[in-house]
Scaffold this motif. Structure first.
Motif, mmCIF file in Angstrom:
data_model
loop_
_atom_site.group_PDB
_atom_site.id
_atom_site.type_symbol
_atom_site.label_atom_id
_atom_site.label_comp_id
_atom_site.label_asym_id
_atom_site.label_seq_id
_atom_site.Cartn_x
_atom_site.Cartn_y
_atom_site.Cartn_z
ATOM 1 N N ALA A 6 5.839 17.106 3.917
ATOM 2 C CA ALA A 6 6.371 16.093 3.082
ATOM 3 C C ALA A 6 5.464 16.120 2.417
ATOM 4 N N GLU A 7 4.743 15.236 2.867
ATOM 5 C CA GLU A 7 3.751 14.317 2.038
ATOM 6 C C GLU A 7 2.714 14.855 0.791
ATOM 7 N N GLN A 12 0.773 -1.149 -0.514
ATOM 8 C CA GLN A 12 -0.316 -0.055 0.148
ATOM 9 C C GLN A 12 0.742 1.550 -0.060
ATOM 10 N N ARG A 13 2.095 1.112 0.651
ATOM 11 C CA ARG A 13 2.807 2.241 0.585
ATOM 12 C C ARG A 13 3.521 2.784 -0.698
ATOM 13 N N LEU A 14 3.768 1.231 -1.180
ATOM 14 C CA LEU A 14 4.772 1.582 -2.108
ATOM 15 C C LEU A 14 4.161 2.397 -3.283
ATOM 16 N N ALA A 15 2.269 1.872 -3.474
ATOM 17 C CA ALA A 15 1.720 2.061 -4.724
ATOM 18 C C ALA A 15 0.765 3.568 -4.317
ATOM 19 N N HIS A 22 0.206 10.515 -4.648
ATOM 20 C CA HIS A 22 -0.122 12.129 -3.741
ATOM 21 C C HIS A 22 -1.348 11.956 -2.951
ATOM 22 N N GLY A 23 -1.347 12.335 -2.376
ATOM 23 C CA GLY A 23 -2.591 12.586 -1.095
ATOM 24 C C GLY A 23 -3.103 11.232 -0.574
ATOM 25 N N GLU A 24 -2.958 10.326 -0.532
ATOM 26 C CA GLU A 24 -3.359 9.112 -0.361
ATOM 27 C C GLU A 24 -2.736 8.625 1.118
ATOM 28 N N ASP A 25 -3.352 7.530 1.219
ATOM 29 C CA ASP A 25 -2.596 7.444 3.127
ATOM 30 C C ASP A 25 -1.645 6.274 2.069
ATOM 31 N N GLY A 26 -0.440 6.087 3.368
ATOM 32 C CA GLY A 26 0.962 5.924 3.362
ATOM 33 C C GLY A 26 1.449 5.961 2.378
ATOM 34 N N TYR A 27 1.349 7.342 1.704
ATOM 35 C CA TYR A 27 1.900 7.757 1.032
ATOM 36 C C TYR A 27 3.236 8.274 1.773
ATOM 37 N N GLY A 28 4.482 8.064 1.069
ATOM 38 C CA GLY A 28 6.068 8.220 2.560
ATOM 39 C C GLY A 28 6.762 8.266 1.156
#
Length: 448
Positions: A259-260, A154-157, A160-166
């Motif tokens: 950052a996010e 989930q973090r990989l995919a 921008h603006g979604e949960d897990g974006y980092g």
């Protein structure tokens, strides 16, 4: 008094008709759902593919649905017990089994196959390391399908603006388009993991979709920016050139940005601001002046780069092979901004002679401008006459010696790699279309 320690008990399981002992230290959870295994195998589209690699095949749950479909199938298995079993089971069917660590696999031989696809149910313990090793440019991998822990996928995919974006999302998505395909429950494995898994597919991101930037500086800034997510970036990053307000304005973001809140493109532009790149990428100038020569390599006039290439006029160029103490040769990937042979592999450095410039002076200049090395001398290795095989250039091939890292200038060279001469020869013979014409001619004139 000394006591003998009782050996640690490891329960043996019967999985797929085989007696195995899952190793917790290796993060082994074997896929046992055949429908899922077949479906995952199909996602890499193996039918007729030139080269498919499966790191960590384990008991071969997915392997059985890959065999006989690509032209070549390579399995990389670290487990001392499983690797021989895979060799016995699939070796006679033309499958190559490599007993080793996928995080250290030498991928340089893979380039000669062209279309390299990787698929794997990656162990939770080292899945990230395998993914980083195989997908970080330069890499021969053209597509990948991996099964990993759901949260990681989930973090990989995450966009921008979604949960897990980092930071992980940004660092991976600058090179790859990532698609989360499916969630896999624990019941599909033995032993059952405590969390869900997921399938992600990686497709290369076209280089032209992002402006050029310094990759190392970019990585440093991204990690600093995401180090404390609640803090504003102006309190985490170094002082910005000109001012933080000017930087924020260039990104069309408030000075309080975190950052996010930045997309991958905005992160690239932020990195470019720290490099003080304020203008758009221009590529090579068609107005640059070259010496035009006759069939005897005598100067007969000057024309612009655009005129020389458009009219197929004879001119001069130099190629340089940078060689280290092991005898490896550094090859560069040409920038997408190049007007000739963009995104092709080429000599360590190569370029046209400026008006009135000598071959040696050009070799020294090109090495500095393309791979950031300050050298004072080169060795003449070969002289090639002009022809279609050199793109109408009279070429001198020079050798330079260097040990240590290279620092490619991104406008000229996005990245490069050290190869053994044997690897280069095999690659050139198998896929000459991967290289700039001048390089192939130089290699054939010099190769040891």
């Amino acid at each position: 008094m000394q006591f003998n320690r009782r050996p640690k008990f490891r329960p043996t399981r019967t999985i797929g008709g085989q007696e195995v002992t899952p190793r917790k230290s290796m993060g082994q959870n074997f896929l046992v759902d055949e429908e899922v295994a077949r479906w995952i195998a199909d996602q890499i589209e193996p039918d007729g593919a030139a080269f498919v690699v499966e790191p960590g095949p384990g008991l071969g749950a997915m392997t059985q649905y890959l065999v006989d479909r690509p032209q070549k199938l390579l399995l990389i298995e670290k487990d001392n017990a499983l690797a021989p079993q895979l060799e016995t089971k699939y070796g006679h069917r033309g499958v190559e089994v490599q007993h080793g660590d996928a995080t250290q696999a030498d991928m340089r031989d893979w380039y000669q196959h062209g279309d390299v696809r990787v698929i794997g149910n990656l162990p939770y313990s080292v899945g990230g390391e395998i993914m980083k090793h195989m997908l970080t440019p330069p890499t021969p991998v053209k597509s990948a399908v991996f099964m990993l822990q759901k949260e990681v996928c989930q973090r990989l995919a995450a966009r921008h603006g979604e949960d897990g974006y980092g930071a992980l999302s940004v660092l991976v998505q600058r090179d790859w388009d990532v698609e989360l395909l499916r969630i896999i429950p624990p019941e599909a494995f033995s032993p059952k993991p405590k969390v869900d898994s997921a399938i992600v597919r990686f497709t290369p991101r076209p280089p032209s979709t992002l402006p050029v930037y310094d990759r190392r500086l970019f990585e440093k800034l991204v990690r600093m920016g995401f180090s404390q997510r609640r803090k504003q970036m102006k309190n985490l990053l170094p002082p910005a050139p000109e001012s933080w307000e000017a930087l924020a304005g260039s990104l069309e973001m408030p000075v309080t940005m975190r950052a996010e809140e930045l997309s991958v493109l905005q992160w690239v532009n932020l990195s470019r601001w720290y490099e003080e790149r304020k203008t758009a990428d221009a590529g090579q100038k068609a107005s640059e002046i070259f010496d035009v020569v006759n069939e005897r390599n005598e100067v007969i006039g000057q024309k612009t780069r655009g005129e020389v290439h458009a009219q197929g006029l004879l001119h001069r160029a130099v190629h340089v092979f940078v060689i280290n103490a092991r005898g490896d040769v550094f090859l560069q990937m040409r920038s997408h901004l190049k007007d000739v042979s963009p995104l092709k592999w080429d000599s360590s450095a190569a370029g046209h002679l400026d008006v009135g410039e000598s071959y040696t002076a050009c070799a020294i200049r090109e090495v500095r401008e393309e791979v950031g090395l300050e050298i004072t001398t080169t060795e003449l290795a070969a002289q090639l006459p002009a022809g279609t095989h050199t793109d109408h250039e009279f070429v001198e091939l020079h050798i330079a010696r260097h040990n240590g890292p290279m620092r490619c200038l991104p406008e000229e060279v996005p990245y490069g790699e050290w190869f053994t001469p044997a690897q280069i020869t095999a690659w050139v013979e198998a896929r000459p279309q991967d290289f700039a014409k001048g390089f192939v001619s130089c290699w054939k004139a010099w190769k040891p």
